[in-house]
Design an enzyme around this catalytic site. Structure first.
Site, PDB file in Angstrom:
ATOM      1  N   ASP A 136       1.006  -1.367  -0.294  1.00 52.33           N
ATOM      2  CA  ASP A 136       0.033  -0.007   0.085  1.00 52.33           C
ATOM      3  C   ASP A 136       0.702   1.424  -0.061  1.00 52.33           C
ATOM      4  O   ASP A 136       1.995   1.132   0.312  1.00 52.33           O
ATOM      5  CB  ASP A 136      -0.959  -0.073   1.338  1.00 52.33           C
ATOM      6  CG  ASP A 136      -1.890   0.828   1.620  1.00 52.33           C
ATOM      7  OD1 ASP A 136      -1.746   1.574   0.042  1.00 52.33           O
ATOM      8  OD2 ASP A 136      -3.041   1.573   2.317  1.00 52.33           O
ATOM      9  N   SER A 137       0.396   2.470  -0.789  1.00 47.95           N
ATOM     10  CA  SER A 137       1.254   3.777   0.041  1.00 47.95           C
ATOM     11  C   SER A 137       1.560   3.631   1.301  1.00 47.95           C
ATOM     12  O   SER A 137       2.397   4.198   1.910  1.00 47.95           O
ATOM     13  CB  SER A 137       0.364   4.848  -0.637  1.00 47.95           C
ATOM     14  OG  SER A 137      -0.722   4.803  -0.226  1.00 47.95           O
ATOM     15  N   CYS A 189      -4.492  -1.032  -1.827  1.00 51.42           N
ATOM     16  CA  CYS A 189      -4.687   0.166  -2.132  1.00 51.42           C
ATOM     17  C   CYS A 189      -5.844   0.498  -2.899  1.00 51.42           C
ATOM     18  O   CYS A 189      -5.742  -0.409  -4.821  1.00 51.42           O
ATOM     19  CB  CYS A 189      -3.214   0.910  -2.687  1.00 51.42           C
ATOM     20  SG  CYS A 189      -3.365   2.848  -2.172  1.00 51.42           S
ATOM     21  N   THR A 208      -5.683   3.356  -5.365  1.00 54.93           N
ATOM     22  CA  THR A 208      -5.293   3.895  -5.835  1.00 54.93           C
ATOM     23  C   THR A 208      -4.478   3.137  -6.712  1.00 54.93           C
ATOM     24  O   THR A 208      -4.071   3.621  -7.434  1.00 54.93           O
ATOM     25  CB  THR A 208      -4.160   5.075  -5.316  1.00 54.93           C
ATOM     26  OG1 THR A 208      -5.470   5.746  -4.719  1.00 54.93           O
ATOM     27  CG2 THR A 208      -3.685   5.734  -6.021  1.00 54.93           C
ATOM     28  N   GLU A 266      -3.196   8.145   9.009  1.00 54.70           N
ATOM     29  CA  GLU A 266      -0.899   7.540   8.924  1.00 54.70           C
ATOM     30  C   GLU A 266      -0.164   8.351  10.458  1.00 54.70           C
ATOM     31  O   GLU A 266       0.386   8.012  11.237  1.00 54.70           O
ATOM     32  CB  GLU A 266      -0.847   8.796   8.471  1.00 54.70           C
ATOM     33  CG  GLU A 266      -0.965   7.518   6.399  1.00 54.70           C
ATOM     34  CD  GLU A 266       0.420   6.836   6.512  1.00 54.70           C
ATOM     35  OE1 GLU A 266       1.654   6.077   6.655  1.00 54.70           O
ATOM     36  OE2 GLU A 266      -0.822   5.349   6.161  1.00 54.70           O
ATOM     37  N   CYS A 303     -10.595   3.714   0.379  1.00 53.26           N
ATOM     38  CA  CYS A 303      -9.635   3.572   0.170  1.00 53.26           C
ATOM     39  C   CYS A 303      -9.800   3.381   1.508  1.00 53.26           C
ATOM     40  O   CYS A 303     -10.448   3.230   2.736  1.00 53.26           O
ATOM     41  CB  CYS A 303      -9.052   5.298   0.829  1.00 53.26           C
ATOM     42  SG  CYS A 303      -7.808   5.180   1.676  1.00 53.26           S
ATOM     43  N   HIS A 361      -7.429   3.408   3.707  1.00 58.36           N
ATOM     44  CA  HIS A 361      -7.717   3.945   5.198  1.00 58.36           C
ATOM     45  C   HIS A 361      -8.515   3.894   5.716  1.00 58.36           C
ATOM     46  O   HIS A 361      -8.656   4.402   7.503  1.00 58.36           O
ATOM     47  CB  HIS A 361      -6.554   5.167   5.231  1.00 58.36           C
ATOM     48  CG  HIS A 361      -5.307   5.036   4.955  1.00 58.36           C
ATOM     49  ND1 HIS A 361      -4.094   5.203   3.282  1.00 58.36           N
ATOM     50  CD2 HIS A 361      -4.270   5.578   5.281  1.00 58.36           C
ATOM     51  CE1 HIS A 361      -3.177   4.820   3.680  1.00 58.36           C
ATOM     52  NE2 HIS A 361      -3.232   5.043   4.638  1.00 58.36           N
TER      53      HIS A 361
END
Length: 282
Positions: free
Chosen positions: A19-20, A82, A84, A160, A192, A194
């Site tokens: 993931d990012s 992810c 994206t 984050e 997303c 997150h």
């Protein structure tokens, strides 16, 4: 297609996920629930996050480099945890690697099935909101229902930072969710990875009668299906499964949030030290 120097169907091999940032842990925890015997390797690009406003070619390049790190650890599957990255790189990954590559996309289809008032909101990053994949999902499944995509800059950063229940986080959620409720949305898609860590706050803002859909459990179920088809599920009990975590940037900065989201016993390791190709400049 890449030629691997190992038998990727070996059941004893680990599962890789990327993931990012730390949001992919929402997918990984569902994988851990579904596959308690499997070793899990998670690599994230916290030092270059967020990816949501990056060019697609840049995202694809980062994904391929992280996938290279995971294959160096002889994984038997990669989960792109992810939205994206799935939009930007899933086709390339599947063309490069022979093992199962599992992506994640906004759960538009189940949301349309569940909405009673015919209005669905999709919360996601800018890159996902503007992607051809989301547009295609809406065209295929929306029918006569209204699907409203909303880009949510700032939400990922709150996760984050480990700020799940702060005043700032609530205000950002109100900014994005409030207008959707005003437009009649009775179903919200977390687009997303997150955002599941903010589900309680999103529910509080949206109201108890609004349905919130997290696609992570479906990703875990599909991974189980694909590993079963390939005969690569680990079946031997009597051992403790391993979970390891790497990030770009300073791993010490991410360990506290990782421990909140996973367990107090784990720590973050340096991905750039382990895989020098990821030391590239922005």
């Amino acid at each position: 297609m890449a030629s691997l120097n190992y038998d990727w169907r070996d059941p004893s091999l680990p599962i890789g996920a990327l993931d990012s940032g730390l949001g992919g842990l929402s997918v990984l925890r569902e994988i851990r629930k579904a596959l308690p015997l499997e070793d899990l390797l998670f690599a994230c690009d916290c030092g270059k996050a967020p990816w949501g406003d990056r060019p697609g070619s840049w995202i694809e390049d980062r994904v391929m480099k992280i996938a290279g790190f995971l294959t160096a650890h002889r994984v038997k599957a990669i989960v792109v945890a992810c939205n994206t990255a799935t939009s930007a790189a899933i086709d390339r990954l599947r063309s490069e690697f022979p093992f199962p590559v599992i992506g994640i996309e906004p759960a538009v289809k189940p949301a349309v099935r569940m909405t009673k008032d015919g209005v669905v909101g999709v919360l996601a990053t800018t890159r996902t909101i503007t992607s051809n994949r989301l547009e295609s999902l809406i065209e295929r499944f929306a029918g006569n229902d209204r699907v409203i995509p909303v880009a949510c800059p700032g939400l990922m950063e709150q996760v984050e930072a480990g700020e799940f229940h702060t005043t700032k986080t609530r205000r950002i959620i109100e900014k994005y969710v409030g207008p959707l409720i005003d437009q009649g949305a009775d179903t919200l898609v977390l687009g997303c990875t997150h955002y599941p860590f903010l589900a309680d706050e999103i529910q509080a803002v949206a109201g108890k009668d609004v349905v919130i859909i997290d696609p992570s459990p479906a990703v875990a179920r599909f991974l189980v299906q694909r590993l079963t088809e390939e005969g690569s599920l680990r079946k031997a009990a009597g051992r403790t499964a391993v979970s390891r975590f790497w990030c770009t940037g300073n791993p010490d900065d991410r360990t506290e949030t990782l421990q909140k989201l996973w367990s107090p016993e784990v720590r973050m390791e340096s991905l750039e030290d382990a895989w020098p190709p990821l030391r590239d400049a922005l």
